[in-house]
Scaffold this motif. Structure first.
Motif: not given
Length: 111
Positions: A38-40, A48-50, A55-59
């Motif tokens: 999706m970063a494409h 930054s998107l990756i 970070a969101l998955f870890d959070g």
């Protein structure tokens, strides 16, 4: 989520918990890596998107601390927490089945 609910409902048996944690550990990286294409959509900010996706998955593990707080305070029982979690997983699964693109986004050509 359903294996963790089974653990909460089973009481003393840890087998459903082991199955649930195995499935979370086994399936999580595959789900996370599937979102990287999706970063494409935004080539100038793909790094930054990756990073944000990671970070969101870890959070996402914060929910387990919240479950602990709610059950420790006596606000909810563990079985109810896991039923709510399973419901959220099913909602994400249903929305993904409807909204997920059928082909990956291709990166832009190098200039």
């Amino acid at each position: 989520a359903l294996a963790m609910y089974a653990h909460a409902a089973a009481g003393e048996s840890l087998v459903p918990a082991y199955i649930g944690f195995f499935l979370l550990g086994f399936g999580g990286p595959g789900v996370q890596k599937a979102t990287f294409h999706m970063a494409h959509l935004f080539p100038s900010a793909s790094g930054s998107l990756i990073a944000a996706s990671t970070a969101l998955f870890d959070g996402g593990s914060v929910i387990f601390a919240l479950f602990y707080s709610l059950t420790d305070a006596g606000s909810l029982d563990l079985e109810t927490c896991w039923l709510g979690y399973a419901g959220a997983v099913l909602l994400v699964l249903a929305s993904g089945a409807v909204l997920w693109p059928s082909a990956p986004f291709e990166p832009p050509p190098d200039t």
